[in-house]
Design a protein around this motif. Sequence first.
Motif, PDB file in Angstrom:
ATOM      1  N   ASP A  35      16.733 -73.825   0.195  1.00  0.00           N
ATOM      2  CA  ASP A  35      16.476 -72.385   0.289  1.00  0.00           C
ATOM      3  C   ASP A  35      17.744 -71.568   0.117  1.00  0.00           C
ATOM      4  O   ASP A  35      17.787 -70.392   0.462  1.00  0.00           O
ATOM      5  N   GLN A  36      18.785 -72.199  -0.431  1.00  0.00           N
ATOM      6  CA  GLN A  36      20.028 -71.468  -0.665  1.00  0.00           C
ATOM      7  C   GLN A  36      19.788 -70.415  -1.732  1.00  0.00           C
ATOM      8  O   GLN A  36      18.952 -70.583  -2.613  1.00  0.00           O
ATOM      9  N   ARG A 140      12.638 -72.448  -9.523  1.00  0.00           N
ATOM     10  CA  ARG A 140      12.053 -71.796  -8.347  1.00  0.00           C
ATOM     11  C   ARG A 140      10.623 -71.352  -8.625  1.00  0.00           C
ATOM     12  O   ARG A 140       9.807 -71.302  -7.713  1.00  0.00           O
ATOM     13  N   ARG A 143       8.079 -74.949  -8.518  1.00  0.00           N
ATOM     14  CA  ARG A 143       8.471 -75.919  -7.494  1.00  0.00           C
ATOM     15  C   ARG A 143       7.546 -77.124  -7.435  1.00  0.00           C
ATOM     16  O   ARG A 143       7.963 -78.202  -7.011  1.00  0.00           O
TER      17      ARG A 143
END
Length: 193
Positions: A35-36, A140, A143
């Motif tokens: 989740d960076q 993203r 996913r």
Amino acid sequence: MDYVSLFLLAFGVNLLPAFGPPTWSIIVLYGINGDQPLWALVLIGAMGAALGRLVLALGARHFGSWLPQRMQRNIAAARVAVERRRHNVLILLALFVISPLPSAQLFMAVGLARVPLLGFTAAFFTGRLFTYAFYGWTARKVRESDLGEVMFANLTSPWGIALQVAMLALLVALVSIDWARLLNRDRDEPPGA
């Protein structure tokens, strides 16, 4: 810790002269499984990749002194040709900005030719910021796809292997060409010949 491992992984992969997984696949892996912020992944990945390529070129530069004298003369003549035609350097630098093609062999050739490395490395870094951002953003968005298949398809596909072998053969050909003779012959021919 994730940022350190990303940097080290990108750096290590870009030290490989051929057959390493593309750095964008590492960005995709981190982008899907973490989740960076994407901007941080892209920036750190591009920094690791650029530093790895720079060290690879410096290693090739060091190795160049071990090549036979004939190849060293050919490389020196190629460097003179590149330095004489600066617009060709700008074209090569522009390719880094738009090209996702493997760059290891080009960095090795530049290192062997003792061409200044900072401009190439900066162009590589800038270009990779764009390509890694694109791949990271796409990752993203998807996913749920099978990452393992995407990440290693480049390594196991016949086209990916053929491209790596062809780039290595091109590197060998570049250092084997008698550039001094070839370039002098071109200069001696009358225009329109």
